[in-house]
Design an enzyme around this catalytic site. Sequence first.
Site, mmCIF file in Angstrom:
data_model
loop_
_atom_site.group_PDB
_atom_site.id
_atom_site.type_symbol
_atom_site.label_atom_id
_atom_site.label_comp_id
_atom_site.label_asym_id
_atom_site.label_seq_id
_atom_site.Cartn_x
_atom_site.Cartn_y
_atom_site.Cartn_z
ATOM 1 C CB ALA A 36 -0.967 0.005 1.181
ATOM 2 C CG HIS A 41 5.810 3.039 1.840
ATOM 3 N ND1 HIS A 41 4.446 3.178 1.757
ATOM 4 C CD2 HIS A 41 6.045 2.366 2.991
ATOM 5 C CE1 HIS A 41 3.881 2.590 2.805
ATOM 6 N NE2 HIS A 41 4.822 2.104 3.569
#
Length: 283
Positions: A36, A41
């Site tokens: 996700a 990230h």
Amino acid sequence: MGGKTKIARTVKDLRKFVGKWRKDGASIALVPTMGALHPGHLSLVKLAAKKADRVVVSIFVNPTQFAPHEDLARYPRDEAGDVAKLHDAGCDLVWAPAVEEMYPEGFSTSVKPGSAAAPLEGEFRPHHFAGVATVCCKLFSQVTPDVAIFGEKDFQQLAVLRQMVRDLNLPLKLIGAPTMREKDGLALSSRNAYLSANERAIAPALQAAIAELASEVANGVDIKSAIEAANRKVRNAGFTKIDYIAVADAETLKPAETLGERPLRVLAAAWLGKTRLIDNIAV
Ligand code: PAF
């Protein structure tokens, strides 16, 4: 980078890639994730690409770090979308094992995390860090990275893992990367996807309250009453429950009663309906 981002799904396959890179003398960075993926990230992946010749990103929603009543079943999953984003961010290999590959029949060994796991998250999610420490220990021995990159968004997780790496002499370096935020201050998190429009509008109040608390503590105000004031602000903004708002030693995570020589961190966890948000900030 060149070519398509590869995906390994078995330890055997993963070892083929890693073994070849090692033979070629390449250094390896690992970015552990539960998928996700959001720009936070991807910033870790870009940092990883600067720190090593090859970048492995693991995508594994680790069941052992969720309690039975937590959000394992509804945790967002989008592997195809994640892989496309990772390709653009400079990832060489996605390590995406199935649960059965990570925890085969008969699996029974685990890491008992150290003292940094006890307070704060440890009080509200008692088995969480054992699950995190065990899966990260496995990821480190599977991928054999020189460095592993973790977001400071999960600040206590990083402290627990630093303690594990030090205590068990694991041969890698951990790097913490700053939290990415929306324009209104909300920390990027895969769990933000759960928020309704109304909850999303309230959410930045947590960050605002802890930022204010951090600057008050830095100015030497009484920590206990400043924490009480922060609790009132977060509750008044519309958060339904506060697990904790704390001022702690940035390494040991033990509560700090006064401003001293050691670095402090403000950490918080609070609920908006069914969604639990965490955040933290340096004093
Ligand atoms: O921070 C996370 O996403 C997870 O806790 C981690 C480090 C990937 C372990 O499952």
